[in-house]
Design a protein around this motif. Sequence first.
Motif, PDB file in Angstrom:
ATOM      1  N   ASN A  37       0.844  -1.199   0.000  1.00 44.70           N
ATOM      2  CA  ASN A  37       0.000   0.000   0.000  1.00 44.70           C
ATOM      3  C   ASN A  37       0.880   1.249   0.000  1.00 44.70           C
ATOM      4  O   ASN A  37       1.624   1.491   0.961  1.00 44.70           O
ATOM      5  CB  ASN A  37      -0.886  -0.023   1.250  1.00 44.70           C
ATOM      6  N   CYS A  39       0.235   4.307   0.481  1.00 41.52           N
ATOM      7  CA  CYS A  39      -0.069   5.280   1.538  1.00 41.52           C
ATOM      8  C   CYS A  39       0.745   5.005   2.798  1.00 41.52           C
ATOM      9  O   CYS A  39       1.137   5.932   3.511  1.00 41.52           O
ATOM     10  CB  CYS A  39      -1.564   5.260   1.869  1.00 41.52           C
ATOM     11  N   ILE A  40       1.002   3.713   3.072  1.00 42.19           N
ATOM     12  CA  ILE A  40       1.736   3.360   4.288  1.00 42.19           C
ATOM     13  C   ILE A  40       3.163   3.898   4.227  1.00 42.19           C
ATOM     14  O   ILE A  40       3.730   4.302   5.248  1.00 42.19           O
ATOM     15  CB  ILE A  40       1.745   1.825   4.502  1.00 42.19           C
ATOM     16  N   LYS A  41       3.730   3.933   3.028  1.00 42.96           N
ATOM     17  CA  LYS A  41       5.106   4.425   2.891  1.00 42.96           C
ATOM     18  C   LYS A  41       5.214   5.918   3.216  1.00 42.96           C
ATOM     19  O   LYS A  41       6.281   6.411   3.545  1.00 42.96           O
ATOM     20  CB  LYS A  41       5.632   4.136   1.486  1.00 42.96           C
ATOM     21  N   LYS A  42       4.093   6.618   3.131  1.00 46.05           N
ATOM     22  CA  LYS A  42       4.098   8.056   3.437  1.00 46.05           C
ATOM     23  C   LYS A  42       3.970   8.329   4.936  1.00 46.05           C
ATOM     24  O   LYS A  42       4.156   9.447   5.381  1.00 46.05           O
ATOM     25  CB  LYS A  42       2.933   8.744   2.711  1.00 46.05           C
ATOM     26  N   VAL A  43       3.624   7.299   5.688  1.00 47.45           N
ATOM     27  CA  VAL A  43       3.389   7.480   7.124  1.00 47.45           C
ATOM     28  C   VAL A  43       4.712   7.720   7.848  1.00 47.45           C
ATOM     29  O   VAL A  43       5.665   6.971   7.670  1.00 47.45           O
ATOM     30  CB  VAL A  43       2.679   6.243   7.724  1.00 47.45           C
ATOM     31  N   TYR A  45       6.200   8.895  11.913  1.00 48.61           N
ATOM     32  CA  TYR A  45       5.814   9.121  13.302  1.00 48.61           C
ATOM     33  C   TYR A  45       7.070   9.439  14.084  1.00 48.61           C
ATOM     34  O   TYR A  45       7.750   8.553  14.615  1.00 48.61           O
ATOM     35  CB  TYR A  45       5.093   7.880  13.859  1.00 48.61           C
ATOM     36  N   LYS A 179     -11.422   8.189   9.737  1.00 51.96           N
ATOM     37  CA  LYS A 179     -11.871   7.215   8.735  1.00 51.96           C
ATOM     38  C   LYS A 179     -13.288   7.515   8.269  1.00 51.96           C
ATOM     39  O   LYS A 179     -13.608   7.383   7.086  1.00 51.96           O
ATOM     40  CB  LYS A 179     -11.822   5.797   9.314  1.00 51.96           C
ATOM     41  N   ALA A 204       0.279  11.282  10.269  1.00 53.19           N
ATOM     42  CA  ALA A 204       0.414   9.854   9.939  1.00 53.19           C
ATOM     43  C   ALA A 204      -0.928   9.265   9.514  1.00 53.19           C
ATOM     44  O   ALA A 204      -1.014   8.536   8.516  1.00 53.19           O
ATOM     45  CB  ALA A 204       0.979   9.091  11.128  1.00 53.19           C
ATOM     46  N   ALA A 205      -1.983   9.564  10.268  1.00 50.49           N
ATOM     47  CA  ALA A 205      -3.313   9.029   9.944  1.00 50.49           C
ATOM     48  C   ALA A 205      -3.801   9.560   8.600  1.00 50.49           C
ATOM     49  O   ALA A 205      -4.379   8.810   7.796  1.00 50.49           O
ATOM     50  CB  ALA A 205      -4.305   9.390  11.042  1.00 50.49           C
ATOM     51  N   GLU A 208      -2.015   7.746   5.802  1.00 55.75           N
ATOM     52  CA  GLU A 208      -2.529   6.387   5.658  1.00 55.75           C
ATOM     53  C   GLU A 208      -3.888   6.377   4.958  1.00 55.75           C
ATOM     54  O   GLU A 208      -4.189   5.490   4.156  1.00 55.75           O
ATOM     55  CB  GLU A 208      -2.659   5.736   7.042  1.00 55.75           C
ATOM     56  N   ASP A 210      -4.961   8.650   2.876  1.00 52.47           N
ATOM     57  CA  ASP A 210      -4.858   9.379   1.611  1.00 52.47           C
ATOM     58  C   ASP A 210      -5.765  10.614   1.598  1.00 52.47           C
ATOM     59  O   ASP A 210      -6.403  10.938   0.599  1.00 52.47           O
ATOM     60  CB  ASP A 210      -5.202   8.460   0.426  1.00 52.47           C
TER      61      ASP A 210
END
Length: 506
Positions: A37, A39-43, A45, A179, A204-205, A208, A210
């Motif tokens: 995914n 999007c996860i790579k953009k997270v 923290y 969400k 971060a959220a 994830e 997008d």
Amino acid sequence: MKRSLSGTPVAERDGKLARKMIQNGTHNRILTVDSMNPCIKKVEYAVRGPIVIRAVELEKELQQGVKKPFTEVIKANIGDAHAMGQKPITFLRQVTSLCLYPELLNDNKFPEDVKKKALRILQACGGQSIGAYSASQGIELIRQDVAKYIERRDGGISCSADNIYLSTGASDSIVTMLKLLVSGQGKNRTGVLIPIPQYPLYSAALAELDAVQVNYYLDEENCWALDITELRRALEEARKHCNPKVLCIINPGNPTGQVQSRKCIEEVIRFAAEENLFLMADEVYQDNVYAKGCAFHSFKKVLFEMGPKYSDVVEMASFHSTSKGFMGECGFRGGYMEVVNMDPEVKQQLTKLVSVRLCPPVPGQALLDVVVNPPQPGDPSYKQFIAEKQTVLGNLAEKARLTEEILNQAPGIRCNPVQGAMYSFPRIHIPENAVRLAEAEGQAPDMFFCMKLLEETGICVVPGSGFGQRDGTYHFRMTILPPTDTLKSLLERLKDFHQKFTQEYS
């Protein structure tokens, strides 16, 4: 031994096949960095990022006898009160102990109000055990106690247990709410206004999910105050490329430690009503207010005191947690969310969404109940409870004062008053030579500073770039939680290091 039809052992056959595929270059992993995914790579923290990873490595090196310029690593990166030596509140631990091991109800070492409270919680649990699942929204009795707590806090303004959702700390319900709110594609993607500096859970959220992160900058020159003019600028700019429909507020502030005035909260509510924005009020530090002249005002209270023009219209979710305040019970992962003016059909969807994860941890729910329903005057545990609570908050107030005072003695460091929460976010001068060197190494200048600080002093703080900051400014976030003597030593060493760092790179 299991064999294939050819008579070869299955494990041997499968191993040979796997080796052959790798040798022939035909074996491709299903999950790779390219196929995962995106999007996860953009997270990111920052609170548990590269600095903390290196701090853990340094701790292990010290344990192995590797010589360092320091004897211990001080993790001032995260608001983890008990890890920093804060003692648990006796009453909270006594009640949860009895809930976990009901045999202790027969032990005369425990006061009667402790036993009564534990028994009441257990009777609300399935099979009278906190090992049982609860309702997805949380144990009804505890939600009722939370609603009564909110009513007391807000001077009698009505609160329904049906609007309370218990959660795994505040973080879980914040992400759940986002969400629900995020939708759309292209220019219709949901935009979420967040304060800069911000707590990186939000960025971060949003990465994830997008969604579009819309930054509004807090006013550092005015003790990190929220400025409605800046909010309006951010909103109007965002409307050119997305659909902003959520406004996040953190009060008291993390990482900035400011406490919003009632006037400011009223302005924010008017702004949200005028611009048709959903309000998310992160109020987990509501017990942590230290500065004279400052007071916590809940968004719910102010909203309803502004009258039906606003209280009937503005949609809002507010959040609280057992991890902060005077409790500091981070590991229990207890928290709640209250929703206001939510569409009943959406509320059904929210309940469905939280039910997917079955329920929040029941021990965390039990602890939350003790927080919102503490001992009362005349109860056997009351005097000790109040004394411990006041000691914790008094110590934090003193450490907030010390942090501001000591850091502001250092040339090149500027620290705003720590009005509330558990952190300071000082601005630091970084010489141009250090900025250029950091950029040549692909690092943010304040990351470069914080990594050098860690390697030379053992002090672990988080670079301001992990929280967001205005271009050309550099900061770090540190918690004020260490014991007073440790904090004084840390601040003096930090001061000396900054002076040495400035001289080295000037």
